[in-house]
Write a protein that holds these residues in place. Structure first.
Motif, PDB file in Angstrom:
ATOM      1  N   ALA A   8       0.977  -0.922   0.092  1.00 29.36           N
ATOM      2  CA  ALA A   8      -0.057  -0.151   0.040  1.00 29.36           C
ATOM      3  C   ALA A   8       0.655   1.229   0.416  1.00 29.36           C
ATOM      4  O   ALA A   8       0.555   2.166   0.841  1.00 29.36           O
ATOM      5  CB  ALA A   8      -1.094   0.254   0.971  1.00 29.36           C
ATOM      6  N   ASN A   9       1.821   1.496  -1.013  1.00 29.39           N
ATOM      7  CA  ASN A   9       2.503   2.409  -0.866  1.00 29.39           C
ATOM      8  C   ASN A   9       2.089   4.015  -1.505  1.00 29.39           C
ATOM      9  O   ASN A   9       2.356   4.343  -0.903  1.00 29.39           O
ATOM     10  CB  ASN A   9       3.508   1.825  -2.034  1.00 29.39           C
ATOM     11  CG  ASN A   9       4.074   0.627  -1.569  1.00 29.39           C
ATOM     12  OD1 ASN A   9       4.800   0.577  -0.878  1.00 29.39           O
ATOM     13  ND2 ASN A   9       4.939  -0.069  -3.259  1.00 29.39           N
ATOM     14  N   ASP A  10       1.257   3.834  -1.680  1.00 34.22           N
ATOM     15  CA  ASP A  10       0.257   5.234  -2.125  1.00 34.22           C
ATOM     16  C   ASP A  10       0.459   5.881  -1.191  1.00 34.22           C
ATOM     17  O   ASP A  10       0.201   6.984  -0.680  1.00 34.22           O
ATOM     18  CB  ASP A  10      -0.768   5.310  -3.442  1.00 34.22           C
ATOM     19  CG  ASP A  10      -1.347   6.619  -3.521  1.00 34.22           C
ATOM     20  OD1 ASP A  10      -0.674   7.489  -3.711  1.00 34.22           O
ATOM     21  OD2 ASP A  10      -2.849   6.599  -3.891  1.00 34.22           O
ATOM     22  N   LYS A  52      -8.279   8.249   1.114  1.00 28.78           N
ATOM     23  CA  LYS A  52      -8.956   8.607  -0.096  1.00 28.78           C
ATOM     24  C   LYS A  52      -8.246   7.042  -0.911  1.00 28.78           C
ATOM     25  O   LYS A  52      -8.548   6.129  -1.419  1.00 28.78           O
ATOM     26  CB  LYS A  52      -8.721   9.891  -1.343  1.00 28.78           C
ATOM     27  CG  LYS A  52      -9.309   9.591  -2.256  1.00 28.78           C
ATOM     28  CD  LYS A  52     -10.740   8.691  -2.073  1.00 28.78           C
ATOM     29  CE  LYS A  52     -11.249   8.859  -3.990  1.00 28.78           C
ATOM     30  NZ  LYS A  52     -13.064   8.485  -4.081  1.00 28.78           N
ATOM     31  N   SER A  53      -6.650   7.116  -0.800  1.00 31.25           N
ATOM     32  CA  SER A  53      -5.861   5.884  -0.874  1.00 31.25           C
ATOM     33  C   SER A  53      -6.257   4.805   0.091  1.00 31.25           C
ATOM     34  O   SER A  53      -5.965   3.907  -0.907  1.00 31.25           O
ATOM     35  CB  SER A  53      -4.725   6.426  -1.028  1.00 31.25           C
ATOM     36  OG  SER A  53      -3.946   6.571   0.031  1.00 31.25           O
ATOM     37  N   LEU A  54      -6.284   4.961   1.460  1.00 26.70           N
ATOM     38  CA  LEU A  54      -6.988   3.892   1.596  1.00 26.70           C
ATOM     39  C   LEU A  54      -8.193   2.966   1.792  1.00 26.70           C
ATOM     40  O   LEU A  54      -8.832   2.073   1.539  1.00 26.70           O
ATOM     41  CB  LEU A  54      -7.123   4.481   3.507  1.00 26.70           C
ATOM     42  CG  LEU A  54      -7.212   2.703   4.360  1.00 26.70           C
ATOM     43  CD1 LEU A  54      -5.361   2.491   4.404  1.00 26.70           C
ATOM     44  CD2 LEU A  54      -7.638   4.267   5.387  1.00 26.70           C
ATOM     45  N   GLU A  55      -9.101   4.079   0.863  1.00 25.73           N
ATOM     46  CA  GLU A  55     -10.154   3.025   0.690  1.00 25.73           C
ATOM     47  C   GLU A  55     -10.263   2.700  -0.897  1.00 25.73           C
ATOM     48  O   GLU A  55     -10.411   1.510  -0.675  1.00 25.73           O
ATOM     49  CB  GLU A  55     -11.149   4.827  -0.039  1.00 25.73           C
ATOM     50  CG  GLU A  55     -12.727   4.517  -0.827  1.00 25.73           C
ATOM     51  CD  GLU A  55     -13.634   5.379  -0.550  1.00 25.73           C
ATOM     52  OE1 GLU A  55     -14.301   5.761  -1.679  1.00 25.73           O
ATOM     53  OE2 GLU A  55     -13.075   6.478  -0.354  1.00 25.73           O
ATOM     54  N   CYS A  56      -9.288   3.426  -1.906  1.00 30.76           N
ATOM     55  CA  CYS A  56      -8.888   3.369  -2.424  1.00 30.76           C
ATOM     56  C   CYS A  56      -8.720   1.051  -2.327  1.00 30.76           C
ATOM     57  O   CYS A  56      -8.571  -0.079  -3.343  1.00 30.76           O
ATOM     58  CB  CYS A  56      -7.389   3.589  -3.342  1.00 30.76           C
ATOM     59  SG  CYS A  56      -8.704   5.229  -4.650  1.00 30.76           S
ATOM     60  N   GLU A  57      -7.874   0.950  -1.669  1.00 30.54           N
ATOM     61  CA  GLU A  57      -7.018   0.027  -1.201  1.00 30.54           C
ATOM     62  C   GLU A  57      -8.001  -1.305  -1.116  1.00 30.54           C
ATOM     63  O   GLU A  57      -8.288  -2.122  -1.337  1.00 30.54           O
ATOM     64  CB  GLU A  57      -5.725  -0.122   0.187  1.00 30.54           C
ATOM     65  CG  GLU A  57      -4.805   0.492  -0.989  1.00 30.54           C
ATOM     66  CD  GLU A  57      -4.131  -0.525  -1.931  1.00 30.54           C
ATOM     67  OE1 GLU A  57      -3.723  -1.449  -1.311  1.00 30.54           O
ATOM     68  OE2 GLU A  57      -3.039   0.521  -2.664  1.00 30.54           O
TER      69      GLU A  57
END
Length: 180
Positions: A120-122, A169-174
Protein backbone atom coordinates in the motif's frame (compact mmCIF):
# COMPACT_ATOMS: atom_id res chain seq x y z
CA UNK A 1 -14.17 -66.89 -25.70
CA UNK A 2 -12.41 -64.18 -27.72
CA UNK A 3 -15.47 -62.03 -27.30
CA UNK A 4 -15.28 -62.47 -23.49
CA UNK A 5 -11.65 -61.36 -23.48
CA UNK A 6 -12.50 -58.28 -25.54
CA UNK A 7 -15.39 -57.47 -23.18
CA UNK A 8 -13.08 -57.85 -20.19
CA UNK A 9 -10.42 -55.62 -21.79
CA UNK A 10 -13.10 -53.12 -22.82
CA UNK A 11 -14.49 -53.00 -19.29
CA UNK A 12 -10.99 -52.69 -17.80
CA UNK A 13 -10.14 -49.81 -20.15
CA UNK A 14 -13.41 -48.04 -19.29
CA UNK A 15 -12.80 -48.48 -15.56
CA UNK A 16 -9.20 -47.33 -15.95
CA UNK A 17 -10.17 -44.27 -17.97
CA UNK A 18 -12.95 -43.45 -15.51
CA UNK A 19 -10.50 -43.71 -12.61
CA UNK A 20 -7.94 -41.56 -14.46
CA UNK A 21 -10.53 -38.91 -15.28
CA UNK A 22 -11.72 -38.96 -11.68
CA UNK A 23 -8.18 -38.54 -10.32
CA UNK A 24 -7.31 -35.70 -12.71
CA UNK A 25 -10.59 -33.91 -11.95
CA UNK A 26 -10.08 -34.35 -8.20
CA UNK A 27 -6.55 -32.98 -8.48
CA UNK A 28 -7.65 -29.87 -10.37
CA UNK A 29 -10.62 -29.21 -8.09
CA UNK A 30 -8.48 -29.63 -4.95
CA UNK A 31 -5.78 -27.41 -6.43
CA UNK A 32 -8.31 -24.70 -7.31
CA UNK A 33 -9.89 -24.90 -3.84
CA UNK A 34 -6.45 -24.61 -2.23
CA UNK A 35 -5.67 -21.57 -4.39
CA UNK A 36 -9.01 -19.98 -3.48
CA UNK A 37 -8.42 -20.68 0.22
CA UNK A 38 -4.99 -19.02 0.00
CA UNK A 39 -6.54 -16.01 -1.75
CA UNK A 40 -9.21 -15.72 0.96
CA UNK A 41 -6.58 -15.83 3.71
CA UNK A 42 -4.51 -13.20 1.90
CA UNK A 43 -7.52 -10.91 1.47
CA UNK A 44 -8.44 -11.37 5.12
CA UNK A 45 -4.87 -10.52 6.18
CA UNK A 46 -4.73 -7.42 3.96
CA UNK A 47 -8.04 -6.18 5.36
CA UNK A 48 -6.77 -6.84 8.87
CA UNK A 49 -3.60 -4.83 8.21
CA UNK A 50 -5.55 -1.95 6.67
CA UNK A 51 -7.91 -1.88 9.67
CA UNK A 52 -5.01 -2.10 12.12
CA UNK A 53 -3.18 0.71 10.34
CA UNK A 54 -6.24 2.95 10.32
CA UNK A 55 -6.82 2.39 14.03
CA UNK A 56 -3.20 3.08 14.88
CA UNK A 57 -2.81 6.15 12.70
CA UNK A 58 -5.77 7.88 14.36
CA UNK A 59 -3.93 8.60 17.66
CA UNK A 60 -1.12 10.17 15.61
CA UNK A 61 -3.59 12.38 13.74
CA UNK A 62 -5.31 13.24 17.01
CA UNK A 63 -2.00 14.16 18.66
CA UNK A 64 -1.07 16.36 15.70
CA UNK A 65 -4.45 18.09 15.84
CA UNK A 66 -3.93 18.75 19.57
CA UNK A 67 -0.44 20.10 18.82
CA UNK A 68 -1.80 22.49 16.19
CA UNK A 69 -4.67 23.50 18.49
CA UNK A 70 -2.30 24.22 21.35
CA UNK A 71 -0.23 26.54 19.18
CA UNK A 72 -3.39 28.12 17.78
CA UNK A 73 -4.67 28.72 21.33
CA UNK A 74 -1.42 30.37 22.34
CA UNK A 75 -1.50 32.65 19.30
CA UNK A 76 -5.17 33.54 19.80
CA UNK A 77 -4.61 34.31 23.48
CA UNK A 78 -1.98 36.80 22.40
CA UNK A 79 0.60 35.43 24.86
CA UNK A 80 3.18 35.25 22.09
CA UNK A 81 3.27 36.65 18.58
CA UNK A 82 4.02 34.27 15.76
CA UNK A 83 7.67 34.27 14.81
CA UNK A 84 8.82 35.36 18.26
CA UNK A 85 10.71 33.30 20.83
CA UNK A 86 8.84 31.06 23.26
CA UNK A 87 9.44 31.52 26.97
CA UNK A 88 10.32 28.53 29.16
CA UNK A 89 6.83 28.05 30.64
CA UNK A 90 5.19 28.07 27.24
CA UNK A 91 7.83 25.70 25.86
CA UNK A 92 7.04 23.24 28.67
CA UNK A 93 3.35 23.53 27.78
CA UNK A 94 4.04 22.81 24.11
CA UNK A 95 6.45 20.00 24.97
CA UNK A 96 3.59 18.17 26.70
CA UNK A 97 1.66 17.81 23.46
CA UNK A 98 4.93 17.23 21.62
CA UNK A 99 5.55 14.22 23.88
CA UNK A 100 2.12 12.83 22.97
CA UNK A 101 2.91 13.29 19.30
CA UNK A 102 6.24 11.53 19.66
CA UNK A 103 4.59 8.67 21.56
CA UNK A 104 2.03 8.27 18.76
CA UNK A 105 4.84 8.03 16.20
CA UNK A 106 5.68 4.53 17.43
CA UNK A 107 2.30 3.12 16.40
CA UNK A 108 2.39 5.17 13.20
CA UNK A 109 5.74 3.63 12.33
CA UNK A 110 4.42 0.09 12.87
CA UNK A 111 1.37 0.87 10.75
CA UNK A 112 3.56 2.23 7.93
CA UNK A 113 5.70 -0.92 8.00
CA UNK A 114 2.63 -3.14 7.74
CA UNK A 115 1.18 -1.04 4.94
CA UNK A 116 4.44 -1.37 3.02
CA UNK A 117 4.33 -5.12 3.59
CA UNK A 118 1.06 -5.38 1.67
CA UNK A 119 2.20 -2.94 -1.02
CA UNK A 120 0.00 0.00 0.00
CA UNK A 121 2.69 2.45 -1.09
CA UNK A 122 0.28 5.20 -2.11
CA UNK A 123 -1.14 5.19 1.42
CA UNK A 124 2.32 5.39 3.00
CA UNK A 125 3.30 8.22 0.65
CA UNK A 126 0.69 10.48 2.24
CA UNK A 127 1.84 9.51 5.72
CA UNK A 128 5.39 10.45 4.73
CA UNK A 129 4.23 13.88 3.60
CA UNK A 130 2.37 14.34 6.89
CA UNK A 131 5.55 13.34 8.71
CA UNK A 132 7.46 16.06 6.82
CA UNK A 133 4.83 18.60 7.90
CA UNK A 134 5.21 17.46 11.52
CA UNK A 135 8.99 17.71 11.29
CA UNK A 136 8.73 21.27 9.96
CA UNK A 137 6.39 22.28 12.76
CA UNK A 138 8.47 20.60 15.46
CA UNK A 139 11.66 22.11 14.06
CA UNK A 140 10.17 25.56 14.43
CA UNK A 141 8.47 25.11 17.82
CA UNK A 142 10.78 22.73 19.67
CA UNK A 143 14.22 23.25 18.21
CA UNK A 144 14.11 26.91 17.15
CA UNK A 145 11.79 27.70 20.08
CA UNK A 146 9.59 30.01 18.03
CA UNK A 147 5.94 29.77 17.12
CA UNK A 148 4.68 29.99 13.58
CA UNK A 149 2.67 33.08 12.74
CA UNK A 150 -1.05 32.75 11.99
CA UNK A 151 -0.43 32.40 8.26
CA UNK A 152 2.19 29.69 8.74
CA UNK A 153 -0.06 27.86 11.21
CA UNK A 154 -2.95 27.96 8.74
CA UNK A 155 -0.61 26.60 6.08
CA UNK A 156 0.42 23.71 8.41
CA UNK A 157 -3.23 22.94 9.17
CA UNK A 158 -4.30 23.08 5.52
CA UNK A 159 -1.44 20.90 4.34
CA UNK A 160 -2.12 18.39 7.11
CA UNK A 161 -5.85 18.21 6.36
CA UNK A 162 -5.18 17.89 2.64
CA UNK A 163 -2.75 15.00 3.10
CA UNK A 164 -4.99 13.36 5.70
CA UNK A 165 -7.87 13.41 3.20
CA UNK A 166 -5.59 11.96 0.52
CA UNK A 167 -4.52 9.27 2.99
CA UNK A 168 -8.13 8.24 3.64
CA UNK A 169 -8.94 8.32 -0.07
CA UNK A 170 -5.99 6.08 -0.92
CA UNK A 171 -6.95 3.78 1.95
CA UNK A 172 -10.44 3.56 0.49
CA UNK A 173 -8.93 2.68 -2.91
CA UNK A 174 -6.91 -0.10 -1.26
CA UNK A 175 -10.08 -1.55 0.30
CA UNK A 176 -11.91 -1.36 -3.01
CA UNK A 177 -9.01 -2.99 -4.86
CA UNK A 178 -9.08 -5.93 -2.46
CA UNK A 179 -12.73 -6.61 -3.04
CA UNK A 180 -12.80 -6.17 -6.79
Amino acid sequence: MPKDIIDVIDTAVKIGLGALISRVTTYFVANKNHFNDKAKVLIKKKVSILEYSTENIEPYFHALNRYLSRIDGVLRAGKVQGGSAIDKALLINIKKVDGDLLEARKERSIAVSRLKLIGANDVTKHLSVINLIVNELRSLAIFEKTLPNNEQLKDFKDRFENEKNKFYKSLECEFLAIHS
